[in-house]
Motif scaffolding. Structure first.
Motif, PDB file in Angstrom:
ATOM      1  N   ASN A  74       0.828  -1.202   0.000  1.00 47.32           N
ATOM      2  CA  ASN A  74       0.000   0.000   0.000  1.00 47.32           C
ATOM      3  C   ASN A  74       0.862   1.250   0.000  1.00 47.32           C
ATOM      4  OD1 ASN A  74      -2.710   0.668  -0.168  1.00 47.32           O
ATOM      5  ND2 ASN A  74      -2.862   1.174   2.006  1.00 47.32           N
ATOM      6  N   SER A  75       1.898   1.250   0.757  1.00 48.17           N
ATOM      7  CA  SER A  75       2.772   2.443   0.852  1.00 48.17           C
ATOM      8  C   SER A  75       3.501   2.662  -0.466  1.00 48.17           C
ATOM      9  CB  SER A  75       3.753   2.268   2.014  1.00 48.17           C
ATOM     10  OG  SER A  75       4.440   1.046   1.861  1.00 48.17           O
ATOM     11  N   GLN A  76       3.926   1.573  -1.086  1.00 49.82           N
ATOM     12  CA  GLN A  76       4.613   1.698  -2.375  1.00 49.82           C
ATOM     13  C   GLN A  76       3.649   2.235  -3.446  1.00 49.82           C
ATOM     14  OE1 GLN A  76       5.858  -2.394  -2.549  1.00 49.82           O
ATOM     15  NE2 GLN A  76       8.001  -1.877  -2.167  1.00 49.82           N
ATOM     16  N   LEU A  77       2.403   1.785  -3.338  1.00 50.77           N
ATOM     17  CA  LEU A  77       1.371   2.241  -4.282  1.00 50.77           C
ATOM     18  C   LEU A  77       1.145   3.745  -4.144  1.00 50.77           C
ATOM     19  CD1 LEU A  77      -0.531   0.973  -6.365  1.00 50.77           C
ATOM     20  CD2 LEU A  77      -2.230   0.730  -4.566  1.00 50.77           C
ATOM     21  N   LYS A  78       1.129   4.181  -2.900  1.00 47.05           N
ATOM     22  CA  LYS A  78       0.944   5.619  -2.625  1.00 47.05           C
ATOM     23  C   LYS A  78       2.063   6.414  -3.258  1.00 47.05           C
ATOM     24  CE  LYS A  78      -1.573   5.940   1.698  1.00 47.05           C
ATOM     25  NZ  LYS A  78      -1.466   6.072   3.150  1.00 47.05           N
ATOM     26  N   ASP A  79       3.257   5.887  -3.113  1.00 48.83           N
ATOM     27  CA  ASP A  79       4.421   6.609  -3.649  1.00 48.83           C
ATOM     28  C   ASP A  79       4.345   6.719  -5.171  1.00 48.83           C
ATOM     29  OD1 ASP A  79       6.693   5.005  -1.274  1.00 48.83           O
ATOM     30  OD2 ASP A  79       5.442   6.819  -1.115  1.00 48.83           O
ATOM     31  N   LYS A  80       3.917   5.608  -5.762  1.00 48.04           N
ATOM     32  CA  LYS A  80       3.944   5.560  -7.227  1.00 48.04           C
ATOM     33  C   LYS A  80       2.787   6.339  -7.848  1.00 48.04           C
ATOM     34  CE  LYS A  80       7.536   3.146  -8.322  1.00 48.04           C
ATOM     35  NZ  LYS A  80       8.565   3.654  -9.217  1.00 48.04           N
ATOM     36  N   MET A  81       1.617   6.138  -7.243  1.00 48.97           N
ATOM     37  CA  MET A  81       0.421   6.705  -7.864  1.00 48.97           C
ATOM     38  C   MET A  81       0.117   8.101  -7.339  1.00 48.97           C
ATOM     39  SD  MET A  81      -0.524   4.240  -9.865  1.00 48.97           S
ATOM     40  CE  MET A  81      -2.215   4.460 -10.286  1.00 48.97           C
ATOM     41  N   GLY A  82       0.611   8.409  -6.219  1.00 45.89           N
ATOM     42  CA  GLY A  82       0.303   9.704  -5.621  1.00 45.89           C
ATOM     43  C   GLY A  82      -0.850   9.548  -4.645  1.00 45.89           C
ATOM     44  N   ILE A  93      -9.684  -1.401  -7.569  1.00 44.45           N
ATOM     45  CA  ILE A  93      -9.218  -2.558  -6.781  1.00 44.45           C
ATOM     46  C   ILE A  93     -10.388  -3.496  -6.519  1.00 44.45           C
ATOM     47  CG2 ILE A  93      -8.388  -3.210  -4.486  1.00 44.45           C
ATOM     48  CD1 ILE A  93      -6.557  -0.714  -4.607  1.00 44.45           C
ATOM     49  N   ASN A  94     -11.523  -2.925  -6.157  1.00 45.55           N
ATOM     50  CA  ASN A  94     -12.718  -3.752  -5.892  1.00 45.55           C
ATOM     51  C   ASN A  94     -13.107  -4.538  -7.123  1.00 45.55           C
ATOM     52  OD1 ASN A  94     -13.011  -3.076  -3.237  1.00 45.55           O
ATOM     53  ND2 ASN A  94     -14.390  -1.335  -3.652  1.00 45.55           N
ATOM     54  N   GLN A  95     -13.060  -3.869  -8.247  1.00 44.80           N
ATOM     55  CA  GLN A  95     -13.467  -4.528  -9.492  1.00 44.80           C
ATOM     56  C   GLN A  95     -12.539  -5.683  -9.823  1.00 44.80           C
ATOM     57  OE1 GLN A  95     -13.046  -1.993 -12.910  1.00 44.80           O
ATOM     58  NE2 GLN A  95     -13.880  -3.517 -14.302  1.00 44.80           N
ATOM     59  N   LEU A  96     -11.254  -5.388  -9.725  1.00 46.31           N
ATOM     60  CA  LEU A  96     -10.271  -6.437 -10.046  1.00 46.31           C
ATOM     61  C   LEU A  96     -10.396  -7.612  -9.076  1.00 46.31           C
ATOM     62  CD1 LEU A  96      -7.097  -4.294 -10.840  1.00 46.31           C
ATOM     63  CD2 LEU A  96      -8.403  -5.670 -12.449  1.00 46.31           C
ATOM     64  N   THR A  97     -10.667  -7.312  -7.831  1.00 44.81           N
ATOM     65  CA  THR A  97     -10.813  -8.380  -6.820  1.00 44.81           C
ATOM     66  C   THR A  97     -12.018  -9.246  -7.134  1.00 44.81           C
ATOM     67  OG1 THR A  97      -9.915  -6.863  -5.165  1.00 44.81           O
ATOM     68  CG2 THR A  97     -10.956  -8.864  -4.335  1.00 44.81           C
ATOM     69  N   THR A 107       1.198  -7.724   4.892  1.00 45.28           N
ATOM     70  CA  THR A 107       2.637  -7.920   5.104  1.00 45.28           C
ATOM     71  C   THR A 107       2.908  -8.064   6.609  1.00 45.28           C
ATOM     72  OG1 THR A 107       3.058  -5.574   5.339  1.00 45.28           O
ATOM     73  CG2 THR A 107       3.170  -6.493   3.111  1.00 45.28           C
ATOM     74  N   GLY A 108       4.161  -8.253   6.915  1.00 47.30           N
ATOM     75  CA  GLY A 108       4.542  -8.383   8.321  1.00 47.30           C
ATOM     76  C   GLY A 108       4.292  -7.083   9.090  1.00 47.30           C
ATOM     77  N   LYS A 109       4.293  -5.961   8.363  1.00 46.30           N
ATOM     78  CA  LYS A 109       4.088  -4.668   9.045  1.00 46.30           C
ATOM     79  C   LYS A 109       2.603  -4.334   9.097  1.00 46.30           C
ATOM     80  CE  LYS A 109       8.447  -3.148   7.109  1.00 46.30           C
ATOM     81  NZ  LYS A 109       9.078  -2.333   6.066  1.00 46.30           N
ATOM     82  N   ASN A 110       1.788  -5.337   8.894  1.00 38.22           N
ATOM     83  CA  ASN A 110       0.330  -5.175   8.948  1.00 38.22           C
ATOM     84  C   ASN A 110      -0.182  -4.210   7.870  1.00 38.22           C
ATOM     85  OD1 ASN A 110      -1.676  -6.426  10.357  1.00 38.22           O
ATOM     86  ND2 ASN A 110      -2.063  -4.692  11.702  1.00 38.22           N
ATOM     87  N   GLU A 111       0.470  -4.296   6.728  1.00 37.28           N
ATOM     88  CA  GLU A 111       0.134  -3.404   5.630  1.00 37.28           C
ATOM     89  C   GLU A 111      -0.452  -4.231   4.498  1.00 37.28           C
ATOM     90  OE1 GLU A 111       3.577  -1.521   4.115  1.00 37.28           O
ATOM     91  OE2 GLU A 111       2.460  -0.012   3.008  1.00 37.28           O
ATOM     92  N   LEU A 112      -1.377  -3.672   3.764  1.00 37.24           N
ATOM     93  CA  LEU A 112      -1.995  -4.392   2.654  1.00 37.24           C
ATOM     94  C   LEU A 112      -0.984  -4.596   1.525  1.00 37.24           C
ATOM     95  CD1 LEU A 112      -5.580  -2.926   2.247  1.00 37.24           C
ATOM     96  CD2 LEU A 112      -4.966  -5.269   2.745  1.00 37.24           C
ATOM     97  N   PHE A 113      -1.110  -5.765   0.916  1.00 37.94           N
ATOM     98  CA  PHE A 113      -0.188  -6.105  -0.161  1.00 37.94           C
ATOM     99  C   PHE A 113      -1.014  -6.634  -1.316  1.00 37.94           C
ATOM    100  CE2 PHE A 113       4.172  -6.788  -1.345  1.00 37.94           C
ATOM    101  CZ  PHE A 113       4.138  -7.831  -2.254  1.00 37.94           C
ATOM    102  N   TYR A 114      -0.755  -6.115  -2.511  1.00 32.46           N
ATOM    103  CA  TYR A 114      -1.566  -6.491  -3.677  1.00 32.46           C
ATOM    104  C   TYR A 114      -0.727  -7.304  -4.644  1.00 32.46           C
ATOM    105  CZ  TYR A 114      -4.195  -2.526  -1.853  1.00 32.46           C
ATOM    106  OH  TYR A 114      -4.857  -1.664  -1.023  1.00 32.46           O
ATOM    107  N   SER A 115      -1.325  -8.424  -5.098  1.00 31.98           N
ATOM    108  CA  SER A 115      -0.641  -9.245  -6.108  1.00 31.98           C
ATOM    109  C   SER A 115      -1.596  -9.434  -7.276  1.00 31.98           C
ATOM    110  CB  SER A 115      -0.286 -10.618  -5.554  1.00 31.98           C
ATOM    111  OG  SER A 115       0.386 -10.500  -4.337  1.00 31.98           O
ATOM    112  N   LEU A 116      -1.047  -9.274  -8.502  1.00 31.63           N
ATOM    113  CA  LEU A 116      -1.885  -9.406  -9.686  1.00 31.63           C
ATOM    114  C   LEU A 116      -1.849 -10.845 -10.146  1.00 31.63           C
ATOM    115  CD1 LEU A 116      -3.511  -7.510 -11.625  1.00 31.63           C
ATOM    116  CD2 LEU A 116      -1.556  -7.636 -13.165  1.00 31.63           C
ATOM    117  N   VAL A 117      -3.022 -11.348 -10.502  1.00 33.29           N
ATOM    118  CA  VAL A 117      -3.136 -12.716 -11.010  1.00 33.29           C
ATOM    119  C   VAL A 117      -3.358 -12.625 -12.518  1.00 33.29           C
ATOM    120  CG1 VAL A 117      -4.543 -14.810 -10.918  1.00 33.29           C
ATOM    121  CG2 VAL A 117      -4.112 -13.497  -8.843  1.00 33.29           C
ATOM    122  N   SER A 118      -2.706 -13.524 -13.234  1.00 33.68           N
ATOM    123  CA  SER A 118      -2.837 -13.469 -14.705  1.00 33.68           C
ATOM    124  C   SER A 118      -4.267 -13.803 -15.117  1.00 33.68           C
ATOM    125  CB  SER A 118      -1.868 -14.443 -15.353  1.00 33.68           C
ATOM    126  OG  SER A 118      -2.170 -15.760 -14.942  1.00 33.68           O
ATOM    127  N   ALA A 119      -4.578 -13.378 -16.288  1.00 28.85           N
ATOM    128  CA  ALA A 119      -5.964 -13.501 -16.750  1.00 28.85           C
ATOM    129  C   ALA A 119      -6.398 -14.962 -16.859  1.00 28.85           C
ATOM    130  CB  ALA A 119      -6.117 -12.804 -18.098  1.00 28.85           C
TER     131      ALA A 119
END
Lengths: 333, 607
Positions: A74-82, A93-97, A107-119
């Motif tokens: 989540n933090s990396q996403l914030k950095d990248k996307m603004g 995110i909801n749609q893709l999920t 993650t271990g720091k209790n942070e959300l982690f997103y992984s993309l699954v192939s089509a």
């Protein structure tokens, strides 16, 4: 008189809002109700959707980057996307999920982690209900150790009939597979389809068809002893040399690693058939044939001699001689 | 006539009332050996000494026996069959004082019981201590005789045999009995050789016989001297003489109360002994020979001698360990085994013949040279000559070769056999020590491994070896290391545990006892496994001895009949012949197995 038609824009209280059309076709608005603000709102919605799509593509493109191949936090996403785009990412995110294209974890720091699954993988999950997904997640967590049916039932609180249906569904979609363990051949374990069962389940190279292959091991041991006695004029062989000879002679139908060869040779050391004799210039241990030692323990029939009823047993020797209770003497006179 | 009615009151009884229960196999074996060689009364007295577990006086011993061995209640039927006089005599016989004293004397005679004199409250007290190790060695006497035959001459063999049978003898008695034995053996051989011939023609005349007899006595004396000098015979330590501490209020005088005075055995090289009158049974010829200069220093007339068992054990050990070294390192160091044997023989000689009290048992190459076998000495000498012929600069003297070989042996560690304790400027100046304990431990470990291999199979032996090298392991890890299926491994582990070869160590993961939550670790304790292996050997040996004794007792009539039978009468029936043959073969097997087990026990316990 028939009732007047209500204007299209008006909606009944409590009624669910009508779904907006995805396409860019303008909604027909009656001239009597059309106003410049409504037109402006419609135009604005189409633009928003375009922006959303662009954002979605940007989001998906992030996962193709090398650093985010396995996922993005989540933090990396914030950095990248603004920070501004994060709120806009929520519906994406909801749609893709919901399409099973995105997997969320912590993650271990209790942070959300997103992984993309192939089509193509996502299509496998398409149509699976919550129970099936839960079962899949439980199996995924077990990794290459697998999980028993009973444990799945305990964790998912599903009854056995439902579970069996789910298993069939998941097996058909090649998401999971059943495996058997050498320690409990009658029980079924499930694991992900693409995983290799761990050594604890299969038994390793010394098992074939879940059975311990005594003959195979015996052959390998005999070959190893032969190598130790004959190679290098019996001055000592290393594990690497023994392994090389095994590959050359095609003694084994499967490739044996150096650890496997070491395990084999070590059993020969424990049996006093082979012993270590220093190291070579490369620091590898040399093995030589063990010299015979006269142990002064020629007595063999311990099982009989140590039993409590030894005095009442008939004793049968290997050459057929039997020591039984004294027979009555046959009187000839 | 059936077997059961021939001996109406006989039962195969192999224990006394005081035989240890639950039994220590070694004690039970010793007790059985005593019964086999000396009878049930001596066994009872020996068991009485063991029962209290401490040195006892005669009074204490008698009291113990009379208290613990209650009189048997004889049934009316038995009294009717035996008669009242015989029945009451049998009832009281075993616990009278004379048989107990006689049994105690037998045990002292054979050094199974040692006597110590103590002064308690101003009174002298004789205390008797039982030596169970000595009792257990009774069946090993043929092995000592066999060693004497290999190492010495026939006269020495006869002498050793006589001393073992008698327990201990004075010099004169030992020589005269040995001469008698040898003459009997010679006569028997001559009779067998001259069978069928006319005896009168070959019969030697009396003067020739007397000459042969004298010559024989001299050769026996010579062998006696050699045995004594080599340390195979030892003087029995002198027991304190009561008159030296004469005290009117002295305590019990052991064997004199209301009994005819018995001869006390005196020891020592007292010159006054020479002036004592010749006793009736002493051979005057032997006495006069002993006064000769050749024997005066070593063999005094009234010295009491016995076989030095410890010296025999050390000699046997030197051969066994020499063979071990030859098997392990013989291909790397020529004649390694012979050198180690020579060193051990030298050390044994120092300890027993020279009576060295030096605790440090080191040696140099020169001191063991004369103990090397002749072929080895010749081989080393040839090498020296070859080196001289080739003009090599290296010192190839025999001593130097031996020293270098020992130095090379000191570099090998599996097992360690030689240690170089002092490094000299030249190899021949170095001093060495034989690591006897390490080698014996190695041999014991290999024997234990062999026992487990024969009893529990190859996998069982491998598991024990894995545990002894790797410490504590769970059964699954053990199965992986040993390369056996986990299920088979668990089964073998439980069998080994039942045989007490391995131990189980449990680790609880919570305060509550919860078997499902525990960690079970298997391990091997070195001392415990050795003790259990030794106990198993003793148990097996005891069982075999009992079985053999039982078979002999049950088949006694059969054997006697077969011995007395001519060619025609008995055992004419083919089935009887076959059965008798099988019976004898079976007894032979049992005896052979007893010898094998005794050999194993010698390494496990007596080395």
């Amino acid at each position: 008189m028939p009732p007047k038609k209500r204007p299209a824009s008006a909606s009944k209280a409590g009624a669910p809002p009508a779904k907006k059309a995805k396409s860019a076709v303008a909604i027909k608005i009656e001239p009597s109700l059309g106003s410049p603000s409504a037109v402006r709102a419609a135009k604005k919605t189409t633009g928003t959707e375009k922006k959303q799509d662009g954002l979605k593509e940007r989001f998906i493109a992030l996962f193709s980057l090398e650093e985010f191949k396995s996922g993005i936090s989540n933090s990396q996403l914030k950095d990248k996307m603004g920070a501004d785009s994060i709120a806009k990412l929520v519906p994406i995110i909801n749609q893709l999920t919901s399409e099973s294209r995105l997997v969320m974890s912590k993650t271990g720091k209790n942070e959300l982690f997103y992984s993309l699954v192939s089509a193509d993988v996502a299509t496998k999950f398409k149509g699976l209900d919550t129970a099936a997904r839960m079962v899949y997640q439980v199996i995924e967590r077990a990794g290459n150790m697998g999980i028993w049916t009973k444990d799945i039932r305990l964790q998912t609180h599903q009854n056995i009939q439902t579970l069996n249906k789910i298993f069939k569904t998941l097996e058909a979609r090649r998401l999971i597979k059943p495996v058997k363990s050498v320690t409990a051949k009658a029980k079924k374990l499930y694991m992900l389809y693409n995983l290799t069962p761990s050594k604890e389940l299969t038994g390793g190279v010394w098992y074939s068809d879940l059975e311990f292959d005594h003959e195979f091991i015996s052959e390998l041991r005999t070959f190893a002893i032969h190598c130790v006695k004959r190679l290098n004029q019996a001055k000592g062989v290393t594990l690497t040399e023994i392994q090389g000879k095994m590959i050359q002679a095609k003694v084994s139908r499967i490739e044996l690693s150096l650890e496997d060869v070491q395990q084999l040779v070590q059993t020969l050391v424990y049996d006093y058939l082979v012993e270590e004799a220093g190291e070579n210039e490369n620091g590898e241990v040399l093995y030589v044939s063990a010299r015979r030692v006269t142990t002064m323990c020629d007595f063999k029939w311990w099982e009989h001699a140590l039993s409590n009823d030894f005095h009442f047993r008939p004793i049968q020797f290997d050459d057929g001689l039997e020591l039984v209770a004294h027979e009555p003497h046959y009187h000839t006179a | 006539m059936s077997m059961s009615s021939s001996i109406p009151f006989a039962s195969f009884n192999q224990t006394s009332e005081l035989t240890s229960v639950p039994h220590d196999p070694m004690l039970s074996l010793a007790s059985n050996c005593i019964r086999d060689y000396f009878g049930p009364t001596v066994q009872l007295v020996a068991d009485g000494l063991v029962f209290r577990g401490e040195p006892l006086t005669l009074q204490q011993l008698v009291q113990c026996l009379r208290t613990k061995c209650r009189q048997k209640v004889y049934s009316q039927e038995r009294i009717r069959l035996l008669g009242p006089k015989v029945a009451s005599r049998l009832q009281n016989q075993s616990l009278q004082l004379p048989p107990i004293k006689a049994a105690l004397l037998v045990l002292i005679q054979h050094s199974i019981v040692t006597v110590t004199v103590k002064k308690v409250k101003g009174k002298l007290q004789y205390q008797y201590t039982y030596d169970r190790t000595r009792a257990r060695l009774l069946p090993r006497y043929p092995r000592y005789v066999e060693y004497a035959k290999r190492a010495l001459d026939d006269n020495a063999v006869a002498l050793v045999e006589e001393l073992l049978v008698q327990g201990r003898l004075r010099t004169v008695d030992a020589v005269s009995k040995t001469v008698e034995r040898l003459e009997q053996a010679a006569a028997a051989n001559e009779e067998a050789a001259n069978e069928g011939e006319d005896d009168d023609e070959n019969k030697p005349d009396d003067s020739k016989k007397k000459e042969d007899n004298t010559a024989l006595k001299q050769t026996v004396l010579e062998s006696f001297k050699k045995l004594a000098q080599a340390g195979f015979l030892e003087e029995v330590p002198k027991m304190k003489n009561e008159s030296e501490n004469a005290d009117p209020d002295a305590g019990e005088t052991e064997f004199e109360a209301k009994e005819p005075p018995k001869k006390k055995q005196k020891t020592g090289n007292d010159a006054a002994d020479d002036n004592v009158k010749l006793q009736e049974e002493e051979d005057p010829e032997i006495v006069s020979l002993l006064k000769g200069s050749a024997y005066k220093r070593f063999l005094t007339r009234h010295t009491v001698w016995r076989v030095n068992i410890a010296m025999f054990h050390e000699s046997l050990r030197s051969f066994i360990l020499g063979r071990l070294v030859a098997e392990r390192y013989g291909h790397k160091v020529q004649s390694a085994g012979s050198m180690v044997t020579a060193a051990l023989k030298y050390l044994a000689h120092r300890r027993h013949a020279e009576k060295s009290t030096d605790t440090e048992m080191t040696f140099d190459a020169a001191s063991i040279q004369r103990y090397l076998p002749k072929p080895v000495q010749e081989l080393l000498e040839k090498k020296r000559q070859a080196a001289v012929a080739n003009n090599t600069s290296r010192n190839m003297a025999v001593v130097s070769q031996v020293a270098r070989a020992l130095q090379q042996l000191a570099s090998y560690k599996s097992p360690i056999c030689v240690l170089e304790v002092e490094t000299g400027a030249k190899p021949e100046d170095s001093r060495f020590e034989i690591c006897t304990t390490r080698m014996v431990q190695y041999l014991q470990q290999r024997i234990t491994n062999q026992m487990i291999l024969d009893h529990h199979g190859e996998v069982g032996a491998r598991i024990v070896t894995v545990l002894s090298r790797n410490g504590y392991l769970e059964s699954d890890s053990l199965a992986e290391v040993s390369m056996v299926p986990a299920k088979d491994c668990r089964e073998i582990l439980h069998r080994l545990y039942r045989s007490k070869y391995i131990d189980l160590f449990t680790l609880s993961q919570s305060r509550q006892h919860n078997p499902s939550n525990m960690i079970y670790l298997w391990t091997v304790n070195g001392q415990r496994i050795l003790k259990n292996a030794t106990d198993n050997v003793c148990t097996a040996l005891l069982n075999l001895r009992l079985r053999r004794q039982h078979e002999v007792e049950v088949g006694k009539n059969w054997i006697e009949r077969a011995q007395e039978a001519g060619d025609m009468d008995e055992n004419d029936h083919e089935a009887d012949k076959q059965n008798h043959k099988k019976f004898c073969l079976g007894l032979e097997r049992l005896y052979g197995s007893c010898l094998q087990l005794d050999e194993t026990l010698m390494i496990m316990e007596d080395m």
